[in-house]
Design a protein around this motif. Structure first.
Motif, PDB file in Angstrom:
ATOM      1  N   TYR A 100       4.976  27.388  -6.619  1.00 26.00           N
ATOM      2  CA  TYR A 100       4.334  26.549  -7.549  1.00 26.00           C
ATOM      3  C   TYR A 100       3.648  27.747  -8.581  1.00 26.00           C
ATOM      4  O   TYR A 100       3.773  27.543  -9.766  1.00 26.00           O
ATOM      5  CB  TYR A 100       2.973  25.941  -6.813  1.00 26.00           C
ATOM      6  N   THR A 101       3.394  29.038  -8.238  1.00 23.98           N
ATOM      7  CA  THR A 101       2.896  29.680  -8.882  1.00 23.98           C
ATOM      8  C   THR A 101       4.049  30.580  -9.975  1.00 23.98           C
ATOM      9  O   THR A 101       3.802  30.662 -11.122  1.00 23.98           O
ATOM     10  CB  THR A 101       2.320  31.222  -8.339  1.00 23.98           C
TER      11      THR A 101
ATOM     12  N   ALA B  93      -1.444  26.400 -11.654  1.00 23.74           N
ATOM     13  CA  ALA B  93      -1.325  26.887 -10.262  1.00 23.74           C
ATOM     14  C   ALA B  93      -2.521  27.815  -9.854  1.00 23.74           C
ATOM     15  O   ALA B  93      -3.194  27.563  -9.056  1.00 23.74           O
ATOM     16  CB  ALA B  93      -0.176  27.604  -9.909  1.00 23.74           C
ATOM     17  N   GLY B  94      -2.752  28.615 -10.800  1.00 23.33           N
ATOM     18  CA  GLY B  94      -4.053  29.566 -10.584  1.00 23.33           C
ATOM     19  C   GLY B  94      -5.080  28.728 -10.682  1.00 23.33           C
ATOM     20  O   GLY B  94      -6.032  28.934  -9.868  1.00 23.33           O
TER      21      GLY B  94
ATOM     22  N   ARG C 173      -5.605  25.532  -9.863  1.00 23.47           N
ATOM     23  CA  ARG C 173      -5.689  24.717  -8.594  1.00 23.47           C
ATOM     24  C   ARG C 173      -5.697  25.276  -7.358  1.00 23.47           C
ATOM     25  O   ARG C 173      -6.498  25.079  -6.483  1.00 23.47           O
ATOM     26  CB  ARG C 173      -4.389  23.651  -8.522  1.00 23.47           C
ATOM     27  N   LEU C 174      -5.104  26.313  -7.371  1.00 24.71           N
ATOM     28  CA  LEU C 174      -5.046  27.567  -6.035  1.00 24.71           C
ATOM     29  C   LEU C 174      -6.579  27.908  -5.763  1.00 24.71           C
ATOM     30  O   LEU C 174      -6.931  28.001  -4.829  1.00 24.71           O
ATOM     31  CB  LEU C 174      -4.005  28.254  -6.096  1.00 24.71           C
ATOM     32  N   ASN C 175      -7.137  28.437  -6.950  1.00 23.57           N
ATOM     33  CA  ASN C 175      -8.317  29.037  -6.772  1.00 23.57           C
ATOM     34  C   ASN C 175      -9.515  27.941  -6.354  1.00 23.57           C
ATOM     35  O   ASN C 175     -10.320  28.104  -5.839  1.00 23.57           O
ATOM     36  CB  ASN C 175      -8.795  29.672  -8.319  1.00 23.57           C
ATOM     37  N   SER C 176      -9.466  26.733  -6.796  1.00 20.42           N
ATOM     38  CA  SER C 176     -10.014  25.703  -6.526  1.00 20.42           C
ATOM     39  C   SER C 176      -9.751  25.348  -4.713  1.00 20.42           C
ATOM     40  O   SER C 176     -10.735  24.903  -4.177  1.00 20.42           O
ATOM     41  CB  SER C 176      -9.646  24.258  -7.148  1.00 20.42           C
ATOM     42  N   LEU C 177      -8.639  25.385  -4.385  1.00 21.48           N
ATOM     43  CA  LEU C 177      -8.275  25.188  -2.900  1.00 21.48           C
ATOM     44  C   LEU C 177      -8.935  26.327  -2.194  1.00 21.48           C
ATOM     45  O   LEU C 177      -9.416  26.012  -1.293  1.00 21.48           O
ATOM     46  CB  LEU C 177      -6.797  25.252  -2.855  1.00 21.48           C
TER      47      LEU C 177
END
Length: 214
Positions: free
Chosen positions: A166-167, A174-175, A177-181
């Motif tokens: 994804y990244t 991705a940056g 959404r992944l930081n939110s995750l």
């Protein structure tokens, strides 16, 4: 064996600690390269553990009610009870909130080699040990068992693979959404650890008891 590996592999890939660390690596400078080093090291660890087990067994499962099979059942029972007790302890006495680990402040300056070492450090060794005990039952003359072992390694690495791809494909999206995750994982880390520990612990405990008495 297949169902055990699915349960263990799923629990490994859902672990919050290594996923949070992986997201942090991906968001750092040269994050894709560090993430790949982490991912490959993580996968290599699983492969090495399985290879060591198969070298010891010769690729042949032990006979039922033999000393090796009873030892495997005892190992599963011990790991299962340990996970249940750990999960129950974390549920009753959750750890106090604390700041991020010291290494997170140096993640931008970390090298791919450091990221690879971090993968070994963050492996959930109790679950990896349970996987190793399960692999004792693998029969290398069976194509189905080979596929099960490969599937286990991929399943236990699936979350990392998805985040890495994804990244690479959509770094900006991705940056965010992944930081939110990662924020969600950190906020719910204790509950996730408790849930995974209790589910897998009870499963392994039942498997160990069954192996000893059946």
């Amino acid at each position: 064996m297949v169902l055990d590996l699915i349960v263990i592999g799923t629990a490994i890939t859902l672990g919050p600690l290594h996923n949070s660390a992986f997201i942090l690596l991906l968001s750092s400078r040269r994050g894709v390269r560090k993430g790949m080093a982490f991912l490959l090291s993580w996968l290599a660890n699983l492969v090495v553990v399985i290879a060591c087990v198969l070298l010891l067994t010769g690729g042949e499962p032990p006979a039922r009610h033999s000393a090796p099979s009873m030892a495997v059942a005892c190992v599963k029972l011990a790991i299962g009870l340990g996970l249940v007790l750990y999960g129950a302890h974390r549920r009753r006495s959750p750890p106090r909130p604390h700041g991020p680990p010291r290494w997170t402040a140096r993640v931008d300056r970390a090298s791919p080699a450091t990221a690879a070492g971090l993968a070994w450090l963050l492996q959930p060794w109790a679950l990896v040990g349970a996987g190793a005990a399960t692999v004792v039952a693998a029969d290398l003359s069976s194509l189905a068992d080979w596929l099960a072992l490969i599937g286990y390694c991929l399943l236990a690495t699936l979350g990392l693979i998805v985040m890495e791809i994804y990244t690479v494909r959509a770094p900006a999206a991705a940056g965010a959404r992944l930081n939110s995750l990662r924020t969600w994982l950190e906020q719910n880390q204790n509950q996730l650890v408790v849930t995974l520990s209790l589910i897998v612990g009870l499963w392994l405990t039942a498997e160990g008891i069954y192996g000893l008495v059946a």
